[in-house]
Design a protein around this motif. Structure first.
Motif, PDB file in Angstrom:
ATOM      1  N   UNK A 132       0.818  -1.215   0.000  1.00  0.00           N
ATOM      2  CA  UNK A 132       0.000   0.000   0.000  1.00  0.00           C
ATOM      3  C   UNK A 132       0.853   1.267   0.000  1.00  0.00           C
ATOM      4  N   UNK A 133       1.924   1.277   0.767  1.00  0.00           N
ATOM      5  CA  UNK A 133       2.798   2.454   0.786  1.00  0.00           C
ATOM      6  C   UNK A 133       3.512   2.596  -0.558  1.00  0.00           C
ATOM      7  N   UNK A 134       3.918   1.478  -1.147  1.00  0.00           N
ATOM      8  CA  UNK A 134       4.549   1.537  -2.470  1.00  0.00           C
ATOM      9  C   UNK A 134       3.588   2.134  -3.496  1.00  0.00           C
ATOM     10  N   UNK A 135       2.311   1.769  -3.435  1.00  0.00           N
ATOM     11  CA  UNK A 135       1.323   2.347  -4.351  1.00  0.00           C
ATOM     12  C   UNK A 135       1.181   3.847  -4.118  1.00  0.00           C
ATOM     13  N   UNK A 136       1.202   4.258  -2.859  1.00  0.00           N
ATOM     14  CA  UNK A 136       1.147   5.693  -2.554  1.00  0.00           C
ATOM     15  C   UNK A 136       2.333   6.432  -3.177  1.00  0.00           C
ATOM     16  N   UNK A 137       3.511   5.852  -3.041  1.00  0.00           N
ATOM     17  CA  UNK A 137       4.697   6.499  -3.593  1.00  0.00           C
ATOM     18  C   UNK A 137       4.602   6.586  -5.107  1.00  0.00           C
ATOM     19  N   UNK A 138       4.139   5.524  -5.744  1.00  0.00           N
ATOM     20  CA  UNK A 138       3.990   5.521  -7.195  1.00  0.00           C
ATOM     21  C   UNK A 138       3.000   6.586  -7.651  1.00  0.00           C
ATOM     22  N   UNK A 139       1.952   6.791  -6.858  1.00  0.00           N
ATOM     23  CA  UNK A 139       0.912   7.749  -7.246  1.00  0.00           C
ATOM     24  C   UNK A 139       1.257   9.174  -6.858  1.00  0.00           C
ATOM     25  N   UNK A 140       1.804   9.385  -5.660  1.00  0.00           N
ATOM     26  CA  UNK A 140       1.965  10.748  -5.136  1.00  0.00           C
ATOM     27  C   UNK A 140       3.427  11.198  -4.980  1.00  0.00           C
ATOM     28  N   UNK A 141       4.333  10.271  -4.797  1.00  0.00           N
ATOM     29  CA  UNK A 141       5.764  10.610  -4.638  1.00  0.00           C
ATOM     30  C   UNK A 141       5.973  11.654  -3.539  1.00  0.00           C
ATOM     31  N   UNK A 142       5.335  11.445  -2.393  1.00  0.00           N
ATOM     32  CA  UNK A 142       5.421  12.423  -1.305  1.00  0.00           C
ATOM     33  C   UNK A 142       5.725  11.764   0.040  1.00  0.00           C
ATOM     34  N   UNK A 143       6.449  10.658   0.019  1.00  0.00           N
ATOM     35  CA  UNK A 143       6.745   9.915   1.242  1.00  0.00           C
ATOM     36  C   UNK A 143       8.252   9.771   1.401  1.00  0.00           C
ATOM     37  N   UNK A 144       8.722   9.983   2.632  1.00  0.00           N
ATOM     38  CA  UNK A 144      10.114   9.724   2.989  1.00  0.00           C
ATOM     39  C   UNK A 144      10.118   8.610   4.028  1.00  0.00           C
ATOM     40  N   UNK A 145      10.788   7.510   3.732  1.00  0.00           N
ATOM     41  CA  UNK A 145      10.905   6.396   4.679  1.00  0.00           C
ATOM     42  C   UNK A 145      12.312   6.436   5.267  1.00  0.00           C
ATOM     43  N   UNK A 146      12.384   6.687   6.557  1.00  0.00           N
ATOM     44  CA  UNK A 146      13.665   6.804   7.249  1.00  0.00           C
ATOM     45  C   UNK A 146      14.181   5.425   7.641  1.00  0.00           C
ATOM     46  N   UNK A 147      15.482   5.308   7.763  1.00  0.00           N
ATOM     47  CA  UNK A 147      16.102   4.054   8.189  1.00  0.00           C
ATOM     48  C   UNK A 147      16.147   4.022   9.714  1.00  0.00           C
ATOM     49  N   UNK A 148      15.012   3.693  10.317  1.00  0.00           N
ATOM     50  CA  UNK A 148      14.901   3.666  11.778  1.00  0.00           C
ATOM     51  C   UNK A 148      13.723   2.785  12.164  1.00  0.00           C
ATOM     52  N   UNK A 149      13.641   2.461  13.435  1.00  0.00           N
ATOM     53  CA  UNK A 149      12.468   1.797  13.980  1.00  0.00           C
ATOM     54  C   UNK A 149      11.505   2.866  14.472  1.00  0.00           C
ATOM     55  N   UNK A 150      10.231   2.651  14.219  1.00  0.00           N
ATOM     56  CA  UNK A 150       9.237   3.672  14.529  1.00  0.00           C
ATOM     57  C   UNK A 150       9.291   4.053  16.002  1.00  0.00           C
ATOM     58  N   UNK A 151       9.327   5.357  16.285  1.00  0.00           N
ATOM     59  CA  UNK A 151       9.368   5.871  17.647  1.00  0.00           C
ATOM     60  C   UNK A 151       8.905   7.317  17.625  1.00  0.00           C
ATOM     61  N   UNK A 152       8.649   7.858  18.794  1.00  0.00           N
ATOM     62  CA  UNK A 152       8.232   9.251  18.894  1.00  0.00           C
ATOM     63  C   UNK A 152       9.310  10.119  19.535  1.00  0.00           C
ATOM     64  N   UNK A 153       9.904   9.615  20.598  1.00  0.00           N
ATOM     65  CA  UNK A 153      10.852  10.416  21.368  1.00  0.00           C
ATOM     66  C   UNK A 153      12.197   9.716  21.565  1.00  0.00           C
ATOM     67  N   UNK A 154      12.599   8.899  20.589  1.00  0.00           N
ATOM     68  CA  UNK A 154      13.874   8.195  20.695  1.00  0.00           C
ATOM     69  C   UNK A 154      14.713   8.362  19.434  1.00  0.00           C
ATOM     70  N   UNK A 155      14.649   9.564  18.835  1.00  0.00           N
ATOM     71  CA  UNK A 155      15.565   9.859  17.743  1.00  0.00           C
ATOM     72  C   UNK A 155      14.957   9.967  16.367  1.00  0.00           C
ATOM     73  N   UNK A 156      13.642   9.815  16.235  1.00  0.00           N
ATOM     74  CA  UNK A 156      13.038   9.914  14.906  1.00  0.00           C
ATOM     75  C   UNK A 156      13.235  11.302  14.304  1.00  0.00           C
ATOM     76  N   UNK A 157      13.072  12.327  15.128  1.00  0.00           N
ATOM     77  CA  UNK A 157      13.259  13.694  14.636  1.00  0.00           C
ATOM     78  C   UNK A 157      14.699  13.912  14.187  1.00  0.00           C
ATOM     79  N   UNK A 158      15.664  13.366  14.948  1.00  0.00           N
ATOM     80  CA  UNK A 158      17.065  13.482  14.537  1.00  0.00           C
ATOM     81  C   UNK A 158      17.292  12.780  13.200  1.00  0.00           C
ATOM     82  N   UNK A 159      16.759  11.584  13.050  1.00  0.00           N
ATOM     83  CA  UNK A 159      16.943  10.842  11.804  1.00  0.00           C
ATOM     84  C   UNK A 159      16.334  11.603  10.635  1.00  0.00           C
ATOM     85  N   UNK A 160      15.200  12.235  10.865  1.00  0.00           N
ATOM     86  CA  UNK A 160      14.546  13.027   9.809  1.00  0.00           C
ATOM     87  C   UNK A 160      15.455  14.151   9.338  1.00  0.00           C
ATOM     88  N   UNK A 161      15.862  15.018  10.243  1.00  0.00           N
ATOM     89  CA  UNK A 161      16.660  16.177   9.840  1.00  0.00           C
ATOM     90  C   UNK A 161      18.037  15.762   9.300  1.00  0.00           C
TER      91      UNK A 161
END
Length: 330
Positions: A132-161
């Motif tokens: 489903x995410x691959x289809x979204x990317x093919x259609x909209x090309x507006x997704x960034x998938x970071x190389x991390x495990x999903x989290x809120x307050x354990x470095x996701x923001x750092x990985x993003x920037x």
């Protein structure tokens, strides 16, 4: 032209052999006049045709068939355009929320600005996400998938920037690829025109922009900007990638941790408090809430559809709906 004149001369010579002497002079004069007339007409036509070719070469240009819907620079951009990346941190399974936000931001037009809204989350973990995410990317090309495990307050923001320079600096576009980068929540409504208007007079280097915490404070140099949506200039994005300060301090409330990086690194000499253009939804009332008003840049804590609809109705977001026989919306 040369072939035409040669043919006419030969034809005239043959005719003159059959004409008697008294009429020969009149015939020669008439023939010369006719030939001169043909030369004049031909010359005029050549000038007109040449002018049309030159005119056509100035007004017609080939279409670029390789243009991208998400190109770094829009086709009508100029050196005065402002380029902003808004990364909305969300979760892979939030399909409905992403589609909803695409409508919200896709119907906002901001002149002389390039605003790219991307949805940001960590590595996919389910089989259905991979499809489903691959289809979204093919259609909209507006997704960034970071190389991390999903989290809120354990470095996701750092990985993003810290990932952005590697993603965008080598695209072959302008430098910086974006003047500003924002981190936003998926329960925040950003009004893009007002955001751009507030940024145009501000510096494009060493800038930290957002809603100052605590709620009563109006001083952006004391604490930090709330996580509902804060923005930094591209040079700070690169500093986050290169500095050891963020790398050694990843865990904790992400907006507060970000403020700690800025303070410890002595960054962001330019700061802008967007309060009260940014605020929490009016209900329930707290020190961080504000009534909806026209100068709004962002409304936070839109946790359900009722709050979203109330907010969108207030700002009359469907005012540009064109009349059509295809539908009837009272």
């Amino acid at each position: 032209m040369y072939i035409t004149l040669t043919f006419l001369r030969r034809k005239a010579s043959n005719v003159m052999k059959t004409i008697k002497s008294p009429d020969r002079d009149r015939f020669i004069a008439s023939s010369i006049f006719f030939i001169l007339f043909l030369c004049l007409v031909a010359s005029i036509n050549e000038v007109r045709f040449g002018s049309l070719l030159k005119f056509g070469s100035c007004t017609v240009s080939p279409l670029n068939s390789s243009s991208s819907a998400n190109s770094v620079l829009p086709t009508d951009s100029s050196s005065e355009d402002i380029r902003i990346l808004i990364g909305i941190l969300t979760l892979p399974d939030q399909y409905h929320r992403r589609h909803f936000l695409r409508m919200i931001y896709g119907t906002q037009f901001v002149p002389k600005a390039q605003i790219d809204v991307k949805f940001v989350f960590c590595n996919l973990t389910k089989e259905d996400q991979k499809v489903l995410v691959a289809l979204e990317i093919m259609r909209y090309d507006d997704i960034i998938i970071l190389n991390c495990q999903e989290n809120m307050n354990k470095g996701k923001t750092y990985t993003y920037f810290s990932s952005l320079p590697e993603i965008f600096n080598s695209t072959g576009g302008p430098y910086p690829p974006y003047h500003y980068v924002m981190k936003g929540d998926d329960d925040t409504y950003f009004r893009l025109n007002n955001l751009v208007d507030s940024l145009r007079p501000l510096p494009r280097e060493d800038l930290y922009y957002g809603y100052v915490i605590p709620c009563r404070s109006m001083d952006p140099f004391v604490h930090y900007m709330a996580g509902l949506g804060y923005l930094i200039s591209w040079d700070i994005v690169e500093w986050i990638r290169d500095s050891d300060i963020p790398k050694n301090h990843l865990e904790g409330p992400e907006d507060k941790v970000f403020g700690d990086w800025i303070r410890e690194g002595h960054k962001a000499k330019n700061r802008y408090n967007a309060k009260w253009s940014m605020y929490n939804y009016p209900e329930p009332h707290t020190q961080c809430t504000h009534e909806l008003w026209p100068n709004t840049v962002a409304v936070h804590l839109l946790k359900n559809q009722e709050k979203w609809i109330h907010t969108l109705t207030y700002f009359n977001v469907t005012s540009n709906l064109k009349p059509s026989k295809l539908y009837h919306i009272p």
